[in-house]
Enzyme design. Structure first.
Site, mmCIF file in Angstrom:
data_model
loop_
_atom_site.group_PDB
_atom_site.id
_atom_site.type_symbol
_atom_site.label_atom_id
_atom_site.label_comp_id
_atom_site.label_asym_id
_atom_site.label_seq_id
_atom_site.Cartn_x
_atom_site.Cartn_y
_atom_site.Cartn_z
ATOM 1 N N ASN A 225 -9.087 3.891 -1.365
ATOM 2 C CA ASN A 225 -9.698 4.804 -0.313
ATOM 3 C C ASN A 225 -8.983 6.201 -0.328
ATOM 4 O O ASN A 225 -9.510 7.157 -0.029
ATOM 5 C CB ASN A 225 -9.731 4.176 1.171
ATOM 6 C CG ASN A 225 -10.611 3.102 1.074
ATOM 7 O OD1 ASN A 225 -11.909 3.151 0.446
ATOM 8 N ND2 ASN A 225 -10.531 2.280 2.038
ATOM 9 N N ASP B 242 -0.860 2.739 -5.160
ATOM 10 C CA ASP B 242 -1.090 1.206 -5.594
ATOM 11 C C ASP B 242 -2.289 0.640 -6.001
ATOM 12 O O ASP B 242 -3.385 1.494 -5.950
ATOM 13 C CB ASP B 242 -0.762 0.301 -4.264
ATOM 14 C CG ASP B 242 -1.824 0.604 -3.385
ATOM 15 O OD1 ASP B 242 -2.614 -0.248 -3.098
ATOM 16 O OD2 ASP B 242 -1.557 1.773 -2.673
ATOM 17 N N ASN C 101 -6.741 6.740 4.110
ATOM 18 C CA ASN C 101 -8.043 6.939 3.925
ATOM 19 C C ASN C 101 -8.230 8.551 3.966
ATOM 20 O O ASN C 101 -9.479 9.260 3.818
ATOM 21 C CB ASN C 101 -8.893 6.317 4.868
ATOM 22 C CG ASN C 101 -8.868 4.827 4.532
ATOM 23 O OD1 ASN C 101 -8.361 4.439 3.625
ATOM 24 N ND2 ASN C 101 -9.385 4.204 5.479
ATOM 25 N N HIS D 84 1.078 -1.182 -0.139
ATOM 26 C CA HIS D 84 0.091 -0.026 0.091
ATOM 27 C C HIS D 84 0.748 1.147 0.064
ATOM 28 O O HIS D 84 0.286 2.410 -0.172
ATOM 29 C CB HIS D 84 -0.756 -0.043 1.263
ATOM 30 C CG HIS D 84 -2.210 0.621 1.054
ATOM 31 N ND1 HIS D 84 -3.098 0.583 -0.176
ATOM 32 C CD2 HIS D 84 -3.347 1.049 1.833
ATOM 33 C CE1 HIS D 84 -4.207 1.039 0.265
ATOM 34 N NE2 HIS D 84 -4.265 1.167 1.089
#
Length: 183
Positions: free
Chosen positions: A108, A87, A62, A19
């Site tokens: 997100n 990613d 997020n 991530h």
């Protein structure tokens, strides 16, 4: 002025996770240019010169939109000059995609940016790097690359860094023509 933002999560436990590919690309750009992200503002770190800003939000994935919105507004950056690198689980490991607009694709961090940095038809440029997919998405994206995966993703990170350096001084169409499909 161009703005390149790499998405990821702050903290040692997230370093080198799937991530955090966006952070890795920003680090590779900084290394290639011999610069350091030393400015701290808007809950992020960045480097700024007269041509571009290279940045990493420290808001956790997020909430990336908070940082991007703040830096765009403060420096009065035209949203057409912003590109986000992150990613993508829907792309094969090491493959890349450069898009001029679109949805968040379920990411997100990008979803939060699109919600907070309003622009017509979600026309925020993005550079997505494939990390592949697994059934347990959360554990997968927060997991680290295997040695074999690292060999692939490291090449993609290096190539993405070159493409984004090119973006600083060129139109996105030039970058797309030169770099798309060459991974």
């Amino acid at each position: 002025m161009k703005l390149i933002v790499g998405l990821g999560n702050p903290g040692e436990q997230y370093e080198k996770t799937r991530h955090n590919v966006g952070f890795m690309v920003v680090d590779a750009i900084a290394q290639k240019l011999g610069i350091q992200l030393e400015e701290k503002k808007f809950n992020g770190i960045y480097y700024k010169n007269k041509d571009f800003i290279l940045a990493k939000p420290l808001t956790y994935m997020n909430n990336s939109g908070d940082f991007v919105q703040a830096i765009v507004e403060y420096y009065k950056i035209n949203v057409d000059d912003v590109i986000i690198v992150y990613d993508d689980i829907d792309l094969i490991l090491g493959k890349a995609s450069i898009k001029q607009k679109g949805s968040s694709g379920g990411h997100n961090g990008m979803k939060d940016i699109l919600n907070k940095v309003k622009h017509k038809d979600n026309e925020i440029k993005r550079f997505k790097i494939g990390i592949g997919r697994d059934n347990n998405i959360i554990d997968y994206v927060l997991g680290k690359f295997s040695y074999e995966e690292w060999l692939v993703i490291n090449k993609a990170i290096d190539y993405a860094a070159d493409a984004l350096i090119s973006f600083v001084y060129n139109d996105i169409r030039f970058v797309m023509n030169k770099f798309t499909g060459n991974f």
